[in-house]
Design an enzyme around this catalytic site. Structure first.
Site, PDB file in Angstrom:
ATOM      1  N   GLY A  71       0.964  -1.259   0.117  1.00 56.34           N
ATOM      2  CA  GLY A  71      -0.168   0.088   0.002  1.00 56.34           C
ATOM      3  C   GLY A  71       0.870   1.310   0.054  1.00 56.34           C
ATOM      4  N   CYS A 129       0.239   0.425  -9.164  1.00 50.65           N
ATOM      5  CA  CYS A 129       0.366  -0.169  -7.935  1.00 50.65           C
ATOM      6  C   CYS A 129      -1.071  -0.614  -7.719  1.00 50.65           C
ATOM      7  CB  CYS A 129       0.664   0.988  -6.954  1.00 50.65           C
ATOM      8  SG  CYS A 129       0.073   0.217  -5.252  1.00 50.65           S
ATOM      9  N   ASN A 191       4.379  -4.720 -13.480  1.00 49.77           N
ATOM     10  CA  ASN A 191       4.046  -4.633 -12.036  1.00 49.77           C
ATOM     11  C   ASN A 191       3.398  -6.046 -11.813  1.00 49.77           C
ATOM     12  OD1 ASN A 191       3.773  -3.517  -9.381  1.00 49.77           O
ATOM     13  ND2 ASN A 191       3.525  -1.653 -10.240  1.00 49.77           N
ATOM     14  N   GLY A 242       9.690  -9.164 -13.847  1.00 52.85           N
ATOM     15  CA  GLY A 242       8.726 -10.119 -13.370  1.00 52.85           C
ATOM     16  C   GLY A 242       9.305 -11.340 -13.399  1.00 52.85           C
TER      17      GLY A 242
HETATM   18  O1  RRO Z   1       3.437  -0.618  -2.223  1.00 51.24           O
HETATM   19  C1  RRO Z   1       2.796  -1.472  -2.883  1.00 51.24           C
HETATM   20  O2  RRO Z   1       1.590  -1.876  -2.362  1.00 51.24           O
HETATM   21  C2  RRO Z   1       3.150  -2.001  -4.265  1.00 51.24           C
HETATM   22  C3  RRO Z   1       3.289  -0.858  -5.243  1.00 51.24           C
HETATM   23 BR1  RRO Z   1       3.395   0.841  -4.914  1.00 51.24          BR
HETATM   24  C4  RRO Z   1       3.547  -1.580  -6.829  1.00 51.24           C
HETATM   25  O3  RRO Z   1       3.726  -0.685  -7.495  1.00 51.24           O
HETATM   26  N1  RRO Z   1       3.480  -2.868  -6.703  1.00 51.24           N
HETATM   27  C5  RRO Z   1       3.027  -3.791  -5.848  1.00 51.24           C
HETATM   28  O4  RRO Z   1       2.963  -4.770  -6.138  1.00 51.24           O
HETATM   29  N2  RRO Z   1       2.983  -3.208  -4.547  1.00 51.24           N
END
Ligand code: RRO
Length: 305
Positions: A71, A129, A191, A242
């Protein structure tokens, strides 16, 4: 050298860099090896304000698979400018500063501020995210929204902007083409993939953030497929990420169409993984008759397009 690669605005000693999030701001790794050996270092996505992140637990590990619901926990622009980037300045490694926000104005403000330190050489624009209500996927799933944000962030900095894409879309090529047209200097992909896990006793979601982002070995083939799809339709470089956890994974990602490669989740199981990959690459390149990474990248570009 055989390992060096060029990205817009950046010359890397080698194509290997830790992925955002999995390396924090380098602190947990600098006592294990000299971070100056890395091609680059992508630090944790940073927002204007300090963020506490989602409720615990925020990580679930199952073998080489990880679900996270962090988060966007981070010390905010001020904390990063005052402590994290000055700490990283002792290493001879270009920092790719990951930036996130809840609004376009947030992204612009964070980008402006974080572009100033000498060791920040590029911005990674995180529009992917999966674990926040505001400022996560809403910027990464609509081509027009992604393009508009890219334009505004480009206008806020002199540094190259690399845009990090989410795999949680039906057509990632549409997003890639839109951000390229908006001025993105490179694409970073992928991501994490949204996922979830449940506890058999409580019958509740395991993660405090409820759903999470899946990473690790189980996403490698999704990442390879998407990198190849995007490589077929854009001209800007792709930084592949990845499920990369070995020398052969790195070479496979370059064959898919990447110019450089990020190692994420594999750093948790083995904090030395980036160093081991960098040191082992030349011998494996000999076996595969790969003269240099740049030549392999160029050869693949010709073959793909
Ligand atoms: O901080 C996160 O929960 C998070 C981020 Br910003 C992201 O870009 N990718 C992820 O899997 N977790």
């Amino acid at each position: 050298s055989r390992l060096s690669v060029k990205l817009p605005g950046l010359e890397l000693k080698n194509p290997i860099m830790p992925a955002s999030g999995c390396f924090g701001y380098g602190e947990g790794f600098a006592d294990k090896y000299d971070l100056s050996i890395l091609g680059a270092l992508v630090d944790k996505s940073t927002t204007v304000e300090v963020r506490k992140g989602n409720p615990d637990p925020r990580y679930f590990h199952s073998g080489q698979r990880i679900l996270n619901s962090v988060g966007l926990k981070n010390p905010g622009v001020e904390g990063v400018l005052a402590e994290k980037l000055p700490y990283l300045a002792q290493f001879d490694v270009p920092i790719i500063q990951s930036v996130a926000g809840s609004t376009v104005e947030d992204y612009v403000e964070a980008t402006r501020a974080l572009s100033q330190p000498e060791n920040v050489k590029a911005i990674e624009l995180n529009i992917s995210c999966p674990n926040v209500k505001l400022g996560g996927l809403q910027f990464g799933t609509d081509p027009e929204v992604a393009a508009d944000l890219t334009k505004q962030v480009k206008a806020a900095t002199d540094l190259p902007v690399y845009v990090k894409l989410t795999p949680n879309v039906t057509d990632i090529t549409a997003i890639a083409k839109a951000v390229e047209a908006a001025g993105a200097d490179a694409i970073v992909m992928i991501n994490t993939i949204t996922g979830q896990t449940f506890d058999l006793e409580t019958r509740q979601p395991v993660l405090g953030g409820i759903t999470g982002g899946l990473s690790g070995s189980s996403v490698k083939y999704v990442a390879l497929r998407m990198v190849r799809q995007v490589a077929q339709v854009v001209d800007i470089p792709i930084i592949g990420v990845g499920g990369i956890e070995s020398i052969d994974d790195v070479l496979e990602m370059i064959i898919a169409g990447a110019t450089a490669v990020q190692v994420g989740s594999a750093n948790y199981a083995n904090p030395m993984i980036c160093k081991e990959i960098i040191e082992g690459l030349p011998a494996r390149m000999d076996e595969l008759n790969i003269e240099s990474i740049e030549k392999l990248v160029a050869e693949m570009k010709m073959m793909i397009k």
